[in-house]
Design a protein around this motif. Sequence first.
Motif, PDB file in Angstrom:
ATOM      1  N   GLU A  15     -46.418 -35.612  78.145  1.00  0.00           N
ATOM      2  CA  GLU A  15     -46.971 -34.643  77.195  1.00  0.00           C
ATOM      3  C   GLU A  15     -47.316 -33.310  77.849  1.00  0.00           C
ATOM      4  O   GLU A  15     -46.874 -32.247  77.369  1.00  0.00           O
ATOM      5  CB  GLU A  15     -48.203 -35.231  76.500  1.00  0.00           C
ATOM      6  CG  GLU A  15     -48.793 -34.313  75.441  1.00  0.00           C
ATOM      7  CD  GLU A  15     -49.989 -34.928  74.733  1.00  0.00           C
ATOM      8  OE1 GLU A  15     -50.589 -34.233  73.883  1.00  0.00           O
ATOM      9  OE2 GLU A  15     -50.328 -36.097  75.029  1.00  0.00           O
ATOM     10  N   TYR A  51     -41.911 -40.436  80.544  1.00  0.00           N
ATOM     11  CA  TYR A  51     -42.359 -41.401  79.532  1.00  0.00           C
ATOM     12  C   TYR A  51     -42.149 -42.822  80.040  1.00  0.00           C
ATOM     13  O   TYR A  51     -42.996 -43.703  79.858  1.00  0.00           O
ATOM     14  CB  TYR A  51     -41.572 -41.171  78.241  1.00  0.00           C
ATOM     15  CG  TYR A  51     -41.931 -42.096  77.103  1.00  0.00           C
ATOM     16  CD1 TYR A  51     -43.001 -41.819  76.254  1.00  0.00           C
ATOM     17  CD2 TYR A  51     -41.183 -43.250  76.859  1.00  0.00           C
ATOM     18  CE1 TYR A  51     -43.327 -42.661  75.202  1.00  0.00           C
ATOM     19  CE2 TYR A  51     -41.495 -44.102  75.817  1.00  0.00           C
ATOM     20  CZ  TYR A  51     -42.565 -43.799  74.985  1.00  0.00           C
ATOM     21  OH  TYR A  51     -42.874 -44.647  73.952  1.00  0.00           O
ATOM     22  N   SER A  83     -48.736 -39.875  77.804  1.00  0.00           N
ATOM     23  CA  SER A  83     -49.738 -39.463  78.782  1.00  0.00           C
ATOM     24  C   SER A  83     -49.676 -40.417  79.968  1.00  0.00           C
ATOM     25  O   SER A  83     -49.312 -41.584  79.803  1.00  0.00           O
ATOM     26  CB  SER A  83     -51.141 -39.483  78.148  1.00  0.00           C
ATOM     27  OG  SER A  83     -51.458 -40.784  77.703  1.00  0.00           O
ATOM     28  N   SER A  91     -45.565 -44.298  77.600  1.00  0.00           N
ATOM     29  CA  SER A  91     -46.671 -43.495  77.087  1.00  0.00           C
ATOM     30  C   SER A  91     -46.412 -42.024  77.384  1.00  0.00           C
ATOM     31  O   SER A  91     -45.885 -41.677  78.446  1.00  0.00           O
ATOM     32  CB  SER A  91     -47.998 -43.918  77.725  1.00  0.00           C
ATOM     33  OG  SER A  91     -49.041 -43.047  77.357  1.00  0.00           O
TER      34      SER A  91
END
Length: 379
Positions: free
Chosen positions: A53, A41, A49, A47
Motif C-alpha cells: 500500500e 503483496y 500492508s 496483505s
Amino acid sequence: MSYLEYNAKSTPSGLRKILYLNWPLTLLLASVAGVGFLMLYSVAGGSFSPWAEPQFKRFLLGMGVMLVVALIPIWFWRNISILAYLTSVVLLLAVEFFGTVGMGAQRWIDLGFMRLQPSELMKITLVMLLAAYYDWLPAERSSRPVWVLVPVLMILFPTFLVLRQPDLGTSILLMAAGGGVMFLAGVHWAYFTAVIAAGLGLVAAVFQSRGTDWQLLKNYQYLRIDTFLDPSQDPLGAGYHITQSKIALGSGGWSGRGYMQGTQSRLNFLPEKHTDFIFTTLAEEFGFIGGLTLLSLYVLIIVFCVATALAAKDRFSSLVSLGVALTFFLFFAVNMSMVMGLAPVVGVPLPLVSYGGSAMLVLLAAFGLVQSANIHRPR
C-alpha cells in the motif's frame, strides 16, 4: 540556430505536451511497478500492508513528479543542473551531521513524513551536471587533461561522501554512471584504460590492507567479499543471505511454484525479501519465465531511453537520456547479479520493484527528464 531560438522552437504548447509524452515508456514503468506491488503483496502473506500500500502511494506520487518534470522544458533542467548537484552535495554533507542511522549506516535524513536518502538524488543530479558540462564544452576539448579533471572531481567528491556513510554499493554506481557518461560524451578510451588498471591496483591494495592499520574497507565489507567468494564457509551466518537466495532461485525452476506459494519467502527463510532480495521471491514464484519477463521489461525501458537520445537534437538531451538509461541498467544489473551470487552483496535495490521511497521517487523523476527531452525536441 541560437540557443534562445532553439528553446522557443522546441517548446510545444497546450495539450501537445501530453500527446508528446512517450506513452510506451510510461506504460512499461507502470508495468514494472505493478510487478513490484504483486510481489510486495505476496511477501506480506497476502496483505497490502505494510509494504504494498505505501509503495503504491509512492508510485502515484512519483508518476506525478515524472509528469511535472516532463512538462517543464528540458533546457530549464540544463540550466539548473549545477544548482541540483550542489543541493545534493549539501544534503550529503547534512547526512554527516544530522543523518539517521539504520542497519549500521548513516544514510538518511528524517523529514518526518519520509526518510530521504540523498545518495539516491545524487545519482541523477550527477548525470544532469555531467550532461550539461559536455553540452557546454566543445567536443574537441573533451579529452584534454584539464577538461577531463573537472568531471572527475565532480564524480569523486560525492563518491567520497557516500563511501563515508558507508555505502559501497552506491559509491560504485556513482563512479560507474559518471564514467559511463564521460565515455558517451567522447572522452578518449586511454583514460578509461588507465582507470581500469588503477582499479585493479586498488583491488590488490584492498586485500593487502586487510588486518592492518591502514585497512581500506570496513570489516563487514570484507565479510561480504568472503561470502561472495565462498558462501558455504558460513551458511548460517554471513553466507545465509546468498545461500537462501540461491535455494529460492533454484526451487522456482522454469515456471515457478505459483503466486504466493514460495516457501523461502513465506516461511521467512529469505532475509530482506521485500527490498534487496525481492527478485529471488519473484523467481521462486514465477520461475525462470517470470524473471526473464521482468528482465525483458527492463530492457525495453532502456531501448526507449536510447531511442529518445538518438532522436534528440541537442547534446544535453541526448546525454541525460543515455545517462538515465545507464543508471537504470546499473541498478537492476547489480541487484540481479548480487542475488544470483555473481557479485558481492552491496545493498542495491531492484528498481521500481523493491520497497523504498527515495529510490522510486528519484528514479521516476529521472525518467521525467527523458520524457522532457522527448516532448521538447524540435519536430
